[in-house]
Motif scaffolding. Structure first.
Motif, mmCIF file in Angstrom:
data_model
loop_
_atom_site.group_PDB
_atom_site.id
_atom_site.type_symbol
_atom_site.label_atom_id
_atom_site.label_comp_id
_atom_site.label_asym_id
_atom_site.label_seq_id
_atom_site.Cartn_x
_atom_site.Cartn_y
_atom_site.Cartn_z
ATOM 1 N N GLU A 77 -12.535 -26.527 24.359
ATOM 2 C CA GLU A 77 -12.238 -26.038 23.016
ATOM 3 C C GLU A 77 -10.821 -25.484 22.949
ATOM 4 O O GLU A 77 -10.091 -25.777 22.007
ATOM 5 N N PHE A 78 -10.412 -24.717 23.960
ATOM 6 C CA PHE A 78 -9.069 -24.142 23.989
ATOM 7 C C PHE A 78 -8.013 -25.247 23.958
ATOM 8 O O PHE A 78 -7.031 -25.174 23.216
ATOM 9 N N LYS A 79 -8.234 -26.275 24.771
ATOM 10 C CA LYS A 79 -7.259 -27.373 24.817
ATOM 11 C C LYS A 79 -7.146 -28.075 23.464
ATOM 12 O O LYS A 79 -6.046 -28.366 22.987
ATOM 13 N N PHE A 80 -8.305 -28.312 22.839
ATOM 14 C CA PHE A 80 -8.301 -28.991 21.545
ATOM 15 C C PHE A 80 -7.629 -28.117 20.480
ATOM 16 O O PHE A 80 -6.884 -28.612 19.621
ATOM 17 N N TYR A 81 -7.887 -26.823 20.565
ATOM 18 C CA TYR A 81 -7.302 -25.834 19.649
ATOM 19 C C TYR A 81 -5.778 -25.862 19.733
ATOM 20 O O TYR A 81 -5.075 -25.989 18.723
ATOM 21 N N LEU A 82 -5.253 -25.803 20.954
ATOM 22 C CA LEU A 82 -3.796 -25.852 21.134
ATOM 23 C C LEU A 82 -3.234 -27.179 20.660
ATOM 24 O O LEU A 82 -2.205 -27.238 19.990
ATOM 25 N N ALA A 86 -11.196 -26.126 10.112
ATOM 26 C CA ALA A 86 -11.509 -26.071 11.545
ATOM 27 C C ALA A 86 -11.430 -24.621 12.002
ATOM 28 O O ALA A 86 -12.353 -24.088 12.597
ATOM 29 N N GLY A 87 -10.317 -23.947 11.691
ATOM 30 C CA GLY A 87 -10.216 -22.517 11.954
ATOM 31 C C GLY A 87 -10.000 -22.164 13.401
ATOM 32 O O GLY A 87 -9.397 -22.931 14.160
ATOM 33 N N GLY A 88 -10.481 -20.989 13.783
ATOM 34 C CA GLY A 88 -10.303 -20.492 15.136
ATOM 35 C C GLY A 88 -11.369 -21.036 16.079
ATOM 36 O O GLY A 88 -12.199 -21.851 15.700
ATOM 37 N N THR A 141 -11.828 -13.891 16.351
ATOM 38 C CA THR A 141 -11.851 -13.263 15.038
ATOM 39 C C THR A 141 -11.524 -14.266 13.931
ATOM 40 O O THR A 141 -11.514 -13.900 12.766
ATOM 41 N N GLY A 142 -11.231 -15.517 14.305
ATOM 42 C CA GLY A 142 -10.859 -16.530 13.328
ATOM 43 C C GLY A 142 -12.023 -16.958 12.459
ATOM 44 O O GLY A 142 -13.184 -16.741 12.796
ATOM 45 N N GLY A 143 -11.696 -17.589 11.315
ATOM 46 C CA GLY A 143 -12.725 -18.092 10.422
ATOM 47 C C GLY A 143 -12.855 -19.601 10.531
ATOM 48 O O GLY A 143 -12.542 -20.186 11.561
ATOM 49 N N VAL A 156 -13.350 -24.486 15.951
ATOM 50 C CA VAL A 156 -12.805 -25.678 16.597
ATOM 51 C C VAL A 156 -13.857 -26.433 17.417
ATOM 52 O O VAL A 156 -13.925 -27.654 17.392
ATOM 53 N N ILE A 157 -14.718 -25.693 18.095
ATOM 54 C CA ILE A 157 -15.706 -26.348 18.954
ATOM 55 C C ILE A 157 -16.613 -27.275 18.156
ATOM 56 O O ILE A 157 -16.972 -28.365 18.619
ATOM 57 N N ARG A 158 -16.954 -26.863 16.937
ATOM 58 C CA ARG A 158 -17.853 -27.698 16.136
ATOM 59 C C ARG A 158 -17.160 -28.981 15.709
ATOM 60 O O ARG A 158 -17.756 -30.050 15.692
ATOM 61 N N ILE A 159 -15.875 -28.853 15.335
ATOM 62 C CA ILE A 159 -15.131 -30.039 14.936
ATOM 63 C C ILE A 159 -15.020 -30.992 16.126
ATOM 64 O O ILE A 159 -15.195 -32.213 16.000
#
Ligand code: K
Ligand code: K
Lengths: 482, 482
Positions: B273-278, B342-344, B349-351, B355-358
């Protein structure tokens, strides 16, 4: 992949399709409207190209497999759209650009009904007839696609219908039963069209308009021979007939097939999708009626007439208009548009995501709530009394989310060409759902859009009609391996 | 349901929350800004009501079960929002209406950051401080909710984190470990805030602004003490610090917890998830940068600065602004808004939908394509090397579709109050995703909306923050049945 057989089929398709240029040719001769050469040349070109494709492979005999079905389906609509655009490019007045001709032809064959043409009332009769006919043949193709092919390919949960419908059941071979099924569906489709045309004619349309509009009604296409669409006739009776046939054409043709073979009507009322479909149409109509009366947009009787027609037309994704609903008050334009995302039933000529999928998604949403309350209970999702397998549900989810992702990506694309947000989102919605009319700058027609936007929308129409996955599969490297 | 224990907890919560009125009281005394009475009265009322609720049930001792968690979570945010609105209603200038005060308070506590207040620069300092503090405490609540409670309740697939995260594991009992976990998270949250505040201060903010903005940065809240938001400081250094802390605060705090306990950073790079987020942040920034340069909106350096700040601010759902991105060319406003869906990361604390769900939805979409090509193959959906169970995937689908259905229903509601489409959809998106700023009529603030619209948006903020299902479950009759 069996490319040679696929080429053979494509050649035959084109040769058959060339024959569809003959009726408009006859119409042109009858009305002496000067467009006969366009159809004659298109006929010759299509026949010749079909023949050239077919000749080198005419005696190849191989069984087709499931995987070939994806390619054939995509080629069917894209190649026929190209062929179908020929008369529109060849005619002198109006003379459509390559982009416009492809857009109009694809819009016809996918029964979207979005048009780039205006001043319809002054066009050659043969061209008007031709547009209606494109929708009719497109609709026929869709019925076969939706009843026989998609269940076999298992697109977006449609394997659900594999056991029930008369389509080929054997796992991955295209059996001869597909021909038999197609023939039966053809009779039903033809009968509906004849009944609809007679109804329109008896209600006061000219024979020309009656036939033309019966074509685009039963195909849930929405093309008209008048700029004003159904408002031109200003007849409550014609509108009532139209509503009836739009509703009927939005039903799963598998149900009609069953009714035709078993001489029964009771099974309609036992079908969960059919019930939900009627429930949606009735409740949205009621809501629109109340809103129109409450906002004093029309008087009560007029509100009932406009609401029932426009809700059925938009929710079934037909796209005929009797009123510029894009200017209806507050949330109504949006609400009707959202209904088009549900669209018709699976196995119909309707567009959208299909009512059955929305029903399954709501049921799954409800199951998730129950699961939170009873974390250890096993709660099946049922359709009527029948539990639905996880594979089908996962395919439906996959469809829903990919459909929306495709929607968002195309919307970003359209915005990048400079359209405003309302025009852009409604244009993508109207084409992806094979609906036709949009809001904002595409409320009346699509003629004013830039060429890039038109091509994006062509892709949207194709994606929508081919239930997204048929086309996406072709983009996957795994599809082309071995 | 264990109503008595729930009441006891609620009473304690209110009494604790009353203490949060003391810091702004001190601020008010320090600056002598005349708002001290508002906080003093709010303190007394909140304490008294909390005491009255607590007293009759103070010695009730019962173990809480999973089901109670839903009710407590919903009550936590709604009751504290009501209590938090008191000083805003009690203060003389500005004096907020009941609706506006609830909106502002809920917007703070849910870390949405949508504001109905303007002329911030002239407000009493204590009130400004109070808004920032609301976000900070809200953010703290969210971290506990997201890391410890949602995985236990199993909302929208978050049971995925049950085994990994330090939250309580035992099936349906709220164990004392939740306290231990909360304490550790609190230290992390506090350390991040202190670091952020020191950074801002060193980069040139006043101490007051540094503390206030560190509160709303780490909470991904987006409230500012200036109408111009971060543009007020016009400092690349401050913006860079802000970007860093927004990115860090949008990461799963479970990862920070692990880093804090194990003294390692490597595990971040192993987290899918972190990698996809970045990857999302970097690629959208790059795209926005290129678009801004290509359209000559800003010069290249300015484009990089604005693009990186605004993309991170909107995509993480923080909502600080350095540029009115709603007027950026063509698809950029829409694209940034879509990123906020997608959000945090989960557990931040993101809305947004997280990201993990996306990521899981994209993986499932891809699996459906592979399944069409290989109908008989068994293809697991994997996260890293870990196969994801069907239950989790189904919960994620359920979340995705219910989220969008809720979005559409609220959008219809807003349109019915008379808003235009762009204002309406972006307002729902900005509140449901706990983002803050919208487009069109809510690009700058929400003060001009009608009261009905504000209440609908309050519901949207609450639904978004409670991941929709926590609230929907309470509406299900099955929840209240024994
Ligand atoms: K249509
Ligand atoms: K925010």
């Amino acid at each position: 992949m069996h490319f040679k057989v696929i080429l053979r089929i494509l050649g035959i398709l084109l040769m058959i399709f060339s024959i569809t240029q003959i009726p408009p040719m006859l119409v042109s001769l009858y009305y002496n409207d000067g467009a006969v050469h366009a159809f004659a040349i298109a006929f010759a070109i299509t026949l010749l190209i079909g023949f050239i494709i077919w000749l080198p492979v005419f005696n190849v005999r191989q069984d087709l497999r499931t995987r070939d079905g994806f390619l054939i389906t995509v080629l069917f609509w894209s190649v026929l759209a190209a062929a179908g655009s020929l008369p529109l490019q060849l005619s002198q007045s109006p003379h459509l650009s390559f982009t416009d001709a492809i857009f109009e032809s694809l819009s016809g064959l996918t029964t979207t009904g979005a048009t780039v043409m205006t001043g319809l009332d002054t066009l050659p009769k043969s061209l008007l007839y031709y547009r209606q006919q494109l929708q009719w043949f497109g609709g026929m193709g869709i019925i076969v696609l939706a009843v026989a092919i998609l269940p076999m390919l298992g697109i977006g949960g449609m394997q659900l219908y594999r056991a029930e419908t008369p389509g080929p059941v054997k796992d991955s071979k295209l059996t001869p039963r597909i021909t038999e099924t197609a023939k039966a569906l053809w009779y039903i489709y033809l009968s509906l069209t004849v009944a609809c045309a007679l109804g329109y004619w008896a209600a006061g349309m000219s024979m020309f308009d009656a036939i033309g509009h019966s074509f685009s009604t039963v195909a849930i296409g929405g093309f008209s021979t008048h700029d004003e669409s159904m408002a031109y006739f200003d007849s409550p009776l014609i509108e009532a007939i139209c509503v009836f046939f739009m509703v009927v054409s939005g039903v799963n043709f598998g149900l009609h097939f069953f009714a035709w073979r078993q001489r029964t009507l009771l099974h309609y009322l036992k079908d969960p999708e059919f019930k939900f479909y009627l429930m949606l149409l009735v409740s949205i109509t009621a809501f629109a009626f109340v809103s129109l009366v409450a906002t004093a947009t029309f008087d009560p009787l007029e509100s009932l007439r406009k609401a029932s027609f426009m809700v059925v037309s938009i929710a079934t994704t037909t796209g005929f208009t009797t009123s510029d609903f894009s200017h209806w008050p507050s949330m109504l334009p949006f609400l009707l548009f959202v209904a088009a995302f549900a669209g018709g039933c699976a196995g119909s000529t309707g567009g959208g995501m299909k009512v059955i999928r929305i029903l399954l998604i709501l049921k799954q949403g409800h199951r998730e709530i129950l699961r939170l309350i009873h974390p250890n209970a096993i709660i099946p999702v049922k359709l009527g009394k029948r539990p639905i397998g996880d594979n089908v549900l996962e395919a439906v989810w996959g469809f829903f989310s990919v459909y929306l992702i495709v929607f968002v990506i195309m919307l970003i694309g359209l915005l990048a060409t400079g359209l405003d947000q309302v025009t852009a989102w409604s244009a993508v919605g109207a084409t992806l759902n094979n609906l036709g009319p949009g809001l904002g700058g595409v409320a009346l027609h699509y003629g004013d859009l830039n060429a890039t936007a038109k091509w994006i929308l062509c892709l949207a129409m194709l994606l929508g009609r081919l239930e997204v996955f048929t086309l996406l599969v072709l983009l996957s490297p795994a599809f082309w391996r071995r």
